[in-house]
Design a protein around this motif. Structure first.
Motif, PDB file in Angstrom:
ATOM      1  N   ALA A 102      27.945  30.361 115.856  1.00 26.19           N
ATOM      2  CA  ALA A 102      28.799  29.971 114.730  1.00 26.19           C
ATOM      3  C   ALA A 102      28.279  28.684 114.106  1.00 26.19           C
ATOM      4  CB  ALA A 102      30.239  29.779 115.185  1.00 26.19           C
ATOM      5  N   THR A 103      28.564  28.513 112.829  1.00 26.63           N
ATOM      6  CA  THR A 103      28.226  27.261 112.149  1.00 26.63           C
ATOM      7  C   THR A 103      29.326  26.235 112.413  1.00 26.63           C
ATOM      8  OG1 THR A 103      29.339  28.007 110.132  1.00 26.63           O
ATOM      9  CG2 THR A 103      26.974  28.455 110.321  1.00 26.63           C
ATOM     10  N   PRO A 104      29.013  24.929 112.314  1.00 29.70           N
ATOM     11  CA  PRO A 104      30.024  23.894 112.569  1.00 29.70           C
ATOM     12  C   PRO A 104      31.249  24.013 111.659  1.00 29.70           C
ATOM     13  CG  PRO A 104      27.830  22.937 112.484  1.00 29.70           C
ATOM     14  CD  PRO A 104      27.684  24.358 112.029  1.00 29.70           C
ATOM     15  N   GLU A 105      31.042  24.539 110.454  1.00 31.13           N
ATOM     16  CA  GLU A 105      32.143  24.641 109.494  1.00 31.13           C
ATOM     17  C   GLU A 105      33.061  25.827 109.760  1.00 31.13           C
ATOM     18  OE1 GLU A 105      28.533  22.727 108.114  1.00 31.13           O
ATOM     19  OE2 GLU A 105      28.864  24.832 108.629  1.00 31.13           O
ATOM     20  N   SER A 106      32.659  26.725 110.631  1.00 35.42           N
ATOM     21  CA  SER A 106      33.445  27.938 110.882  1.00 35.42           C
ATOM     22  C   SER A 106      34.789  27.597 111.520  1.00 35.42           C
ATOM     23  CB  SER A 106      32.677  28.889 111.803  1.00 35.42           C
ATOM     24  OG  SER A 106      31.478  29.314 111.195  1.00 35.42           O
ATOM     25  N   ASN A 107      35.815  28.280 111.075  1.00 39.55           N
ATOM     26  CA  ASN A 107      37.156  28.129 111.647  1.00 39.55           C
ATOM     27  C   ASN A 107      37.523  29.381 112.429  1.00 39.55           C
ATOM     28  OD1 ASN A 107      38.131  25.589 110.994  1.00 39.55           O
ATOM     29  ND2 ASN A 107      38.746  26.214 108.939  1.00 39.55           N
ATOM     30  N   PHE A 108      38.139  29.174 113.589  1.00 38.31           N
ATOM     31  CA  PHE A 108      38.624  30.258 114.418  1.00 38.31           C
ATOM     32  C   PHE A 108      40.129  30.110 114.593  1.00 38.31           C
ATOM     33  CE2 PHE A 108      34.214  29.694 115.454  1.00 38.31           C
ATOM     34  CZ  PHE A 108      33.729  30.976 115.686  1.00 38.31           C
ATOM     35  N   GLY A 109      40.799  31.196 114.936  1.00 38.37           N
ATOM     36  CA  GLY A 109      42.225  31.100 115.241  1.00 38.37           C
ATOM     37  C   GLY A 109      42.909  32.446 115.255  1.00 38.37           C
ATOM     38  N   TYR A 110      43.915  32.534 116.115  1.00 37.03           N
ATOM     39  CA  TYR A 110      44.795  33.705 116.177  1.00 37.03           C
ATOM     40  C   TYR A 110      46.139  33.263 115.604  1.00 37.03           C
ATOM     41  CZ  TYR A 110      41.315  35.847 119.228  1.00 37.03           C
ATOM     42  OH  TYR A 110      40.156  36.382 119.735  1.00 37.03           O
ATOM     43  N   THR A 111      46.337  33.507 114.322  1.00 39.05           N
ATOM     44  CA  THR A 111      47.481  32.936 113.591  1.00 39.05           C
ATOM     45  C   THR A 111      48.681  33.879 113.506  1.00 39.05           C
ATOM     46  OG1 THR A 111      46.471  33.753 111.539  1.00 39.05           O
ATOM     47  CG2 THR A 111      45.963  31.491 112.179  1.00 39.05           C
ATOM     48  N   GLU A 112      48.665  34.961 114.279  1.00 45.20           N
ATOM     49  CA  GLU A 112      49.679  36.013 114.130  1.00 45.20           C
ATOM     50  C   GLU A 112      51.114  35.520 114.266  1.00 45.20           C
ATOM     51  OE1 GLU A 112      45.934  38.272 115.333  1.00 45.20           O
ATOM     52  OE2 GLU A 112      46.841  36.308 115.715  1.00 45.20           O
ATOM     53  N   VAL A 113      51.371  34.603 115.228  1.00 55.48           N
ATOM     54  CA  VAL A 113      52.764  34.177 115.477  1.00 55.48           C
ATOM     55  C   VAL A 113      53.366  33.460 114.278  1.00 55.48           C
ATOM     56  CG1 VAL A 113      52.470  34.048 117.977  1.00 55.48           C
ATOM     57  CG2 VAL A 113      52.011  32.019 116.578  1.00 55.48           C
ATOM     58  N   LYS A 114      52.530  32.925 113.410  1.00 53.34           N
ATOM     59  CA  LYS A 114      53.031  32.195 112.252  1.00 53.34           C
ATOM     60  C   LYS A 114      53.650  33.110 111.195  1.00 53.34           C
ATOM     61  CE  LYS A 114      50.023  28.163 112.633  1.00 53.34           C
ATOM     62  NZ  LYS A 114      51.099  27.176 112.775  1.00 53.34           N
ATOM     63  N   ILE A 115      53.337  34.419 111.257  1.00 53.68           N
ATOM     64  CA  ILE A 115      53.910  35.351 110.288  1.00 53.68           C
ATOM     65  C   ILE A 115      54.735  36.447 110.972  1.00 53.68           C
ATOM     66  CG2 ILE A 115      52.170  34.912 108.512  1.00 53.68           C
ATOM     67  CD1 ILE A 115      50.808  37.553 109.354  1.00 53.68           C
ATOM     68  N   LYS A 152      47.133  30.470 126.188  1.00 56.30           N
ATOM     69  CA  LYS A 152      48.504  30.178 125.750  1.00 56.30           C
ATOM     70  C   LYS A 152      48.507  29.178 124.606  1.00 56.30           C
ATOM     71  CE  LYS A 152      51.105  31.306 129.930  1.00 56.30           C
ATOM     72  NZ  LYS A 152      51.916  30.801 131.059  1.00 56.30           N
ATOM     73  N   GLU A 153      47.675  28.152 124.710  1.00 55.26           N
ATOM     74  CA  GLU A 153      47.601  27.152 123.641  1.00 55.26           C
ATOM     75  C   GLU A 153      47.177  27.789 122.330  1.00 55.26           C
ATOM     76  OE1 GLU A 153      44.903  23.268 122.392  1.00 55.26           O
ATOM     77  OE2 GLU A 153      44.951  23.913 124.480  1.00 55.26           O
ATOM     78  N   ILE A 154      46.142  28.630 122.392  1.00 51.53           N
ATOM     79  CA  ILE A 154      45.610  29.257 121.180  1.00 51.53           C
ATOM     80  C   ILE A 154      46.601  30.253 120.583  1.00 51.53           C
ATOM     81  CG2 ILE A 154      43.835  30.839 120.320  1.00 51.53           C
ATOM     82  CD1 ILE A 154      41.916  29.591 122.359  1.00 51.53           C
ATOM     83  N   LEU A 155      47.143  31.122 121.430  1.00 46.53           N
ATOM     84  CA  LEU A 155      47.968  32.227 120.933  1.00 46.53           C
ATOM     85  C   LEU A 155      49.376  31.796 120.547  1.00 46.53           C
ATOM     86  CD1 LEU A 155      46.918  35.012 123.463  1.00 46.53           C
ATOM     87  CD2 LEU A 155      46.047  34.642 121.159  1.00 46.53           C
ATOM     88  N   LEU A 156      49.970  30.855 121.294  1.00 44.79           N
ATOM     89  CA  LEU A 156      51.350  30.452 121.018  1.00 44.79           C
ATOM     90  C   LEU A 156      51.468  29.490 119.840  1.00 44.79           C
ATOM     91  CD1 LEU A 156      52.681  30.009 124.673  1.00 44.79           C
ATOM     92  CD2 LEU A 156      53.042  31.943 123.120  1.00 44.79           C
ATOM     93  N   THR A 157      50.451  28.653 119.632  1.00 40.78           N
ATOM     94  CA  THR A 157      50.500  27.725 118.492  1.00 40.78           C
ATOM     95  C   THR A 157      50.003  28.370 117.209  1.00 40.78           C
ATOM     96  OG1 THR A 157      48.267  26.847 118.875  1.00 40.78           O
ATOM     97  CG2 THR A 157      50.102  25.767 120.035  1.00 40.78           C
ATOM     98  N   GLY A 158      49.122  29.365 117.343  1.00 40.10           N
ATOM     99  CA  GLY A 158      48.544  29.981 116.150  1.00 40.10           C
ATOM    100  C   GLY A 158      47.671  29.030 115.359  1.00 40.10           C
ATOM    101  N   LYS A 159      47.229  27.947 115.991  1.00 42.36           N
ATOM    102  CA  LYS A 159      46.440  26.939 115.281  1.00 42.36           C
ATOM    103  C   LYS A 159      45.032  27.458 114.993  1.00 42.36           C
ATOM    104  CE  LYS A 159      44.466  24.594 119.324  1.00 42.36           C
ATOM    105  NZ  LYS A 159      44.302  23.302 120.015  1.00 42.36           N
ATOM    106  N   THR A 160      44.400  26.874 113.992  1.00 38.13           N
ATOM    107  CA  THR A 160      42.990  27.141 113.738  1.00 38.13           C
ATOM    108  C   THR A 160      42.174  25.968 114.271  1.00 38.13           C
ATOM    109  OG1 THR A 160      43.105  26.178 111.525  1.00 38.13           O
ATOM    110  CG2 THR A 160      43.465  28.555 111.713  1.00 38.13           C
ATOM    111  N   PHE A 161      40.922  26.244 114.610  1.00 39.72           N
ATOM    112  CA  PHE A 161      40.092  25.202 115.204  1.00 39.72           C
ATOM    113  C   PHE A 161      38.634  25.459 114.852  1.00 39.72           C
ATOM    114  CE2 PHE A 161      41.433  28.469 118.155  1.00 39.72           C
ATOM    115  CZ  PHE A 161      40.256  28.988 118.654  1.00 39.72           C
ATOM    116  N   LYS A 162      37.868  24.381 114.841  1.00 39.46           N
ATOM    117  CA  LYS A 162      36.464  24.443 114.446  1.00 39.46           C
ATOM    118  C   LYS A 162      35.594  25.014 115.565  1.00 39.46           C
ATOM    119  CE  LYS A 162      36.606  22.622 110.280  1.00 39.46           C
ATOM    120  NZ  LYS A 162      36.208  23.387 109.092  1.00 39.46           N
ATOM    121  N   ALA A 163      34.343  25.298 115.216  1.00 38.15           N
ATOM    122  CA  ALA A 163      33.412  25.919 116.149  1.00 38.15           C
ATOM    123  C   ALA A 163      33.182  25.055 117.388  1.00 38.15           C
ATOM    124  CB  ALA A 163      32.091  26.207 115.445  1.00 38.15           C
TER     125      ALA A 163
END
Length: 258
Positions: A125-138, A159-170
């Motif tokens: 991945a490139t440094p600018e790439s964003n990842f995230g599982y944002t499903e819980v937010k909708i 749990k941190e990734i899936l429950l917060t739905g946050k996005t994060f860099k590479a």
């Protein structure tokens, strides 16, 4: 091959390119089917030893297509089960494919797009790439993708990734051990090609296939059962009031007050 997906072979490397840049390579049933077909083609292609998955445009995949999300609100439970099984088929096709799949992530890989990258064997991945599982937010749930995520990261991080739905860099994804390499946008194509060529030239194709099978098929014998449970959960959640409320607000670009 469907124009949504481009297929090219050179030097024993198949490059599968998602070609829906005007929609940020968002997933819909047509694209999911075309990708599945492309991976099956690569699997059966005797000229192919390694596969690269990449995307045209400024996003790897922004998740589910808006029109597709709108349609989901009107699906029956049976239609949602069938639809979820199509996504499961794509992910398991890649995951169990007898050839190594390398993801070249440039730009956003969100929700189902993040899942698409996650199921690949090696991820650049490139440094600018964003990842995230944002499903819980909708009002949705990361059902299918969670099964694969849990095989890559520990439960605390999942749990941190899936429950917060946050996005994060590479770089954060690298720390989570969700991806393997972070490289600049100017070099990622070359680095991915070098890695793929090294596998082609330095490793036995049969050994690569069997080693991948050892990893995917022996470490969690209940994995398939987990996927079947995820399919049912995914279909049920699509009938919930929170899902309908969340999707409606998302489509209308309204703030959701949970």
């Amino acid at each position: 091959m469907n124009e949504l997906v481009l297929y090219q072979v050179a030097d024993r490397i198949a490059t599968i390119t998602i070609n829906r840049p005007e929609k940020r390579n968002a997933l819909n049933p047509q694209l999911i089917a075309a990708l599945t077909e492309a991976f099956i083609q690569a699997s059966e292609d005797d000229l192919v030893k390694v596969i690269i998955l990449k995307a045209n445009g400024d996003a790897f995949s922004a998740g589910a297509d808006l029109e597709y999300l709108q349609q989901l609100q009107h699906n029956t439970f049976e239609e949602n089960v069938a639809d979820t099984n199509n996504l499961k088929k794509l992910f398991t096709t890649i995951y169990y494919l007898p050839k190594i799949v390398i993801a070249q992530v440039e730009g956003h890989a969100i929700a189902g797009g993040c899942g698409l990258a996650t199921v690949c064997d090696i991820i650049f991945a490139t440094p600018e790439s964003n990842f995230g599982y944002t499903e819980v937010k909708i009002g949705f749930v990361p059902a299918i993708v969670s099964c694969f995520l849990m095989r890559k990261v520990n439960e605390t991080i999942a749990k941190e990734i899936l429950l917060t739905g946050k996005t994060f860099k590479a770089e954060q994804a690298l720390q989570y051990k969700l991806i393997n390499f972070v490289t600049s946008s100017a070099e990622i194509h070359l680095k991915v090609q070098e890695f793929a060529l090294s596998l082609c030239k330095e490793s036995s194709g049969n050994s690569l296939m069997i080693t991948k099978q050892l990893i995917t098929q022996t470490t969690n014998p209940s994995f398939e059962k987990s996927l079947e449970t995820a399919v049912q959960i995914n279909a049920r959640v699509r009938e919930s009031d929170d899902f309908k409320k969340g999707i409606a607000a998302f489509l209308n670009k309204e703030k959701i007050n949970w």
